[in-house]
Every structure is written in structure tokens, then in C-alpha cells.
Design an enzyme around this catalytic site. Structure first.
Site, mmCIF file in Angstrom:
data_model
loop_
_atom_site.group_PDB
_atom_site.id
_atom_site.type_symbol
_atom_site.label_atom_id
_atom_site.label_comp_id
_atom_site.label_asym_id
_atom_site.label_seq_id
_atom_site.Cartn_x
_atom_site.Cartn_y
_atom_site.Cartn_z
ATOM 1 N N LYS A 17 0.839 -1.201 0.000
ATOM 2 C CA LYS A 17 0.000 0.000 0.000
ATOM 3 C C LYS A 17 0.873 1.250 0.000
ATOM 4 O O LYS A 17 1.940 1.280 0.628
ATOM 5 C CB LYS A 17 -0.922 -0.027 1.224
ATOM 6 C CG LYS A 17 -1.984 1.063 1.247
ATOM 7 C CD LYS A 17 -2.907 0.889 2.454
ATOM 8 C CE LYS A 17 -3.972 1.964 2.526
ATOM 9 N NZ LYS A 17 -4.890 1.786 3.680
ATOM 10 N N SER B 133 -9.758 1.987 2.750
ATOM 11 C CA SER B 133 -8.846 2.732 1.904
ATOM 12 C C SER B 133 -7.849 1.862 1.131
ATOM 13 O O SER B 133 -7.214 2.321 0.188
ATOM 14 C CB SER B 133 -8.059 3.739 2.754
ATOM 15 O OG SER B 133 -7.279 3.073 3.740
ATOM 16 N N SER C 103 -10.291 -0.539 6.844
ATOM 17 C CA SER C 103 -9.644 -0.316 5.547
ATOM 18 C C SER C 103 -8.922 -1.520 4.962
ATOM 19 O O SER C 103 -8.443 -1.457 3.834
ATOM 20 C CB SER C 103 -8.664 0.861 5.640
ATOM 21 O OG SER C 103 -9.364 2.071 5.789
#
Length: 452
Positions: A56, A131, A155
Site C-alpha cells: 500500500k 482505503s 480499511s
């Protein structure tokens, strides 16, 4: 796609071929938007030749541009590796590509990303979740063997559920946050997104453990869980009935079928309600935005990242932040600054912390008599882009995941079915703090029952 367990048995030549195969797929599926930068632009070769793991865009990888999907961090190159990256490299695993996300992890759709949105591999008209939407989409589309994400209020679990992957949020403090771009320091936790439960456990084992570099890392003994998975162990599972009943009809049907399968396998299933959940969303967004307001104050155009044109220092601060942050990030900074301001701190922030203690106690009471809690990950399957244009409506969609972060407990999302649009439905299992072993055992049992 080869599983992580299988890939770890590969020879150096086979891993090299796997990396080449993934790179070709990523280029071919560029419109999916799972990754934010061409692999050729990243110093992958210098990071070892281990099994490739997608990372990420808020986790520091030395030599990589790491931006948290924000314009304000354009041009920033990480000068060091996050602890989780160092741990990966020591386990024959290696970073392989930056995945898209909501800006500074603030969102549930990836729509707030400076790079543009990520599409859901199951249906391109629907959100992949967030996210960590890029990480989940990459795994679901076969563009990654497995991936790392971060979970502040769901997330990891929500995008994993929307894309049909397994997403594990460890106990708060179990995995080092050193090198993670902070959103809310008392809630953030790094964790794996994988193709199956066993792969999630393997990747969790690779990154977990105490880290003296992180003051929020807990010095609690860590024991590997992936080599002791027992999907046949009978467990006491408590279903949060009102959460299941309030989900959409197709989500509810898939969850109830999963519950019946758990019963038929010999698990003890009981039911209860969360009576005070009306405070969860308010408490979460007060605490998270207050911490975000403080954490994001460091982005000022002076020390690193994008610097706006200005005639003086005040203009530099104002212009850099005004031009660099997106609308959702600005909204949360303003809210956080407000609740911390004189006259409102006691009225909002202190009350939110009291609500947090109550939420944690409610979970602990249920887990005193049960091994696991069962509930939805989200009220529905992945919704269409633009469906939650009202910020408050978007915040309310996190109702089933945020309370777990407030309590600091480990949780996992496991696919249990599909709706009539081929979109995934997942169940969420929650365990006692530090008991990821029971969590994984329950998840493996559920996965086996669903797959038949």
C-alpha cells in the site's frame, strides 16, 4: 494465481518467472488502477528477489516514491524501510509495486486518491472499497500473490470483502507501525490481504512481533499461527443479530446460510445484540479526525513533499496545504481541529474516549463467554461509484468495522457468498486481543464450509 504458500516453495528461477508474469499482467490491466506507478520506476531489484508482495502506498519502502495517494507528497522518496518491509525481506518476501488507496487512508472507495480511482475486478462500475482498495483489487484480479494494507476503521476488511479476498486486521500493537504514514495513531494497524485464510496467516506471521522503534508496538510474546491452523476445532461463536438483520437482503441471506453451516459443523452458535452502536460512528470520527489533524500538521511544504509557490512563510504553509490536500482530507482536518479546540475538547473528544471505553467493554463482555464474534463486514455488497456522495452517508457505511478498531481487537473478513450481480458477501469474525490463532482457526473452518 499461485498462492503465497505455493510461491514460498518456488526456486529462485520460478520466483523470477512469477515476477515477470505479474509485471505483464499489471501492464495489461492498467485501467484497473490497482497500482499507482509503473514497476520500472521502482527500485525493485535492489530489494531482493523474494516472493513479490504488493505494498500500500502509505508504507515506506526505501528508494520508492511513497505518497499516501496525496498530491502534497509528490516527489517524496522514502529514505528508509518500514519495519514490516524489513521483516518481509528477512522471510524471502519482497515489495513489488505500490497499490492505490484513498488519500491518507481517509475513505472507503479509493475515489479520493490523487491518482484516480481503482475499479472493482468483480464489477468495474462498483467501488473496490477502501482505503486499501488497490491492494484488494490487485489480489482479486490476480495482479498480486498477496498484499499489505492498513486498517484504521475497516480499511483492510471492507475492501477485501468488496473484492472477494481475505483481509486480516491484527490486534492493535501486534504489527509495527514504524514507517506507516499515520492517519490515526491509536487506530491504525498494518495487515495482510490474501487469496485465502492460510495465506493471510502466513503473511501475518511474516510481519508480526514487537518493534522497539514503534512506541505503540506491544511487547507481548508472539507465536507463529500459520503452522497450527485447525479448521476442525469446535468454537463458541456469538452472532450480533441486529447487525445481520439490518444488512441488505442478499447480504443477510448469505450470512444466515454461513451461520447454518457453522452450526451443522458442530460450532456452538448463540445470538446477542449491540444495543449502543449508535455512538460508534460519532466516537470513531471524533477520535480519528482529532488524531489526523495532529498527524497531518507535519505536511507543510517545508520539510518534504510538494512545495507551492509563495511570497512568504505563511503563504507557503497555506498554499502548500490548500493545493496539496484533497477535499476529504481537508474536511477531516477541519473536523479534527474543531473537536480539539478550546471549549469543544471536553464536549466532544473526552466524551468520544468514554464511548470508546464502553464499546471495548461491550466486546470484552461477549468474548468472555465466546471464542469469536460473527457479524457483517458491511451493510451491503460493493456499491456503485458516486452512490455515497454525501460524506455522512459514506461514514455510516463503516458501522460494522470501526468499533473493532476502537476496541483494538483482531478481526478478519472471509467471503461467504455472492449477490445477483456477482458481487461478494463476506462475514467478519472477531476474537479476543492477541488471539489471532483462534481467529484464524474459525476463519479457516468457515472458508472450508463455504468452499465445500
Amino acid at each position: 494465481m499461485v498462492t503465497l504458500k505455493e510461491a514460498l516453495k518456488f526456486s529462485a528461477e520460478e520466483i523470477k518467472n512469477l515476477r515477470a508474469e505479474l509485471e505483464a499482467k499489471i501492464i495489461k490491466e492498467k485501467e484497473l488502477g490497482a497500482y499507482v506507478e509503473q514497476l520500472a520506476n521502482l527500485e525493485i531489484a535492489k530489494l531482493g528477489e523474494g516472493v513479490p508482495i504488493a505494498i500500500k502506498d502509505n508504507i515506506q519502502v526505501k528508494g520508492w516514491s511513497v505518497t499516501s495517494a496525496s498530491k502534497i507528497l509528490q516527489g517524496y522518496v522514502a529514505p528508509y524501510n518500514a519495519t514490516v518491509i524489513e521483516k518481509l525481506l528477512s522471510k524471502n518476501l519482497a515489495p513489488f509495486g505500490r497499490t492505490n488507496m484513498d488519500e491518507f487512508a481517509m475513505g472507503s472507495t479509493t475515489e479520493s486518491s490523487f491518482y484516480g480511482k481503482t475499479l472493482n475486478p468483480l464489477n468495474h462500475a462498483h467501488v473496490p472499497g477502501g482505503s486499501s482498495g488497490g491492494s484488494a483489487a490487485a489480489v482479486a484480479a490476480g495482479l498480486a500473490v498477496a498484499a499489505l494494507g492498513s486498517d484504521t476503521g475497516g480499511s483492510i476488511r471492507q475492501p477485501a470483502a468488496f473484492c472477494g479476498c481475505v483481509g486480516l486486521k491484527p490486534t492493535y500493537g501486534r504489527v509495527s507501525r514504524y514507517g506507516l504514514g499515520a492517519y490515526s495513531s491509536s487506530l491504525d494497524q498494518i495487515g495482510p490481504i490474501a487469496q485465502n485464510v492460510e495465506d493471510a496467516a502466513i503473511l501475518y506471521d511474516a510481519i508480526a512481533g514487537h518493534d522497539p522503534k514503534d512506541s505503540t508496538s506491544a511487547d507481548v510474546p508472539f507465536v507463529s499461527i500459520s503452522d497450527k491452523i485447525d479448521g476442525n476445532k469446535k468454537l463458541k461463536i456469538c452472532v450480533i443479530k441486529n447487525y445481520v438483520e439490518n444488512a441488505s437482503e442478499q447480504t443477510k441471506a448469505a450470512l444466515n446460510l454461513a451461520i447454518e453451516k457453522l452450526k451443522s459443523h458442530g460450532h456452538s452458535v448463540t445470538y446477542t445484540n449491540f444495543e449502543d452502536s449508535k455512538y460508534d460512528v460519532a466516537a470513531y470520527y471524533i477520535i480519528a479526525t482529532a488524531e489526523a489533524s495532529a498527524n497531518l500538521s507535519r505536511y507543510d511544504g517545508v520539510r518534504y513533499g510538494r512545495r507551492a509557490e509563495a511570497r512568504n512563510l505563511k503563504e507557503l504553509y497555506v498554499n502548500s496545504r490548500s493545493e496539496g490536500f484533497g477535499e476529504e482530507v481537508k474536511r477531516r482536518i477541519l473536523l479534527g481541529t474543531f473537536v480539539l479546540s478550546s471549549g469543544y475538547y471536553d464536549a466532544y473528544y473526552i466524551k468520544a474516549q468514554k464511548a470508546r471505553a464502553h464499546i471495548k467493554a461491550q466486546y470484552e463482555k461477549i468474548l468472555e463467554e465466546n471464542d469469536l464474534i460473527f457479524m457483517p463486514v458491511a451493510p451491503s455488497t460493493a456499491y456503485k461509484f458516486g452512490a455515497h456522495s454525501d460524506p455522512l452517508q459514506a461514514y455510516l457505511s463503516d458501522i460494522y468495522t470501526i468499533s473493532v478498531n476502537l476496541a483494538g481487537l483482531p478481526a478478519i473478513s472471509v467471503p461467504v457468498g455472492k449477490d445477483d450481480q456477482n458481487l461478494n458477501v463476506s462475514a467478519q469474525l472477531i476474537a479476543k486481543a492477541w488471539d489471532e490463532q483462534t481467529l484464524i482457526n474459525g476463519a479457516k473452518s468457515l472458508e472450508n464450509l463455504i468452499k465445500g
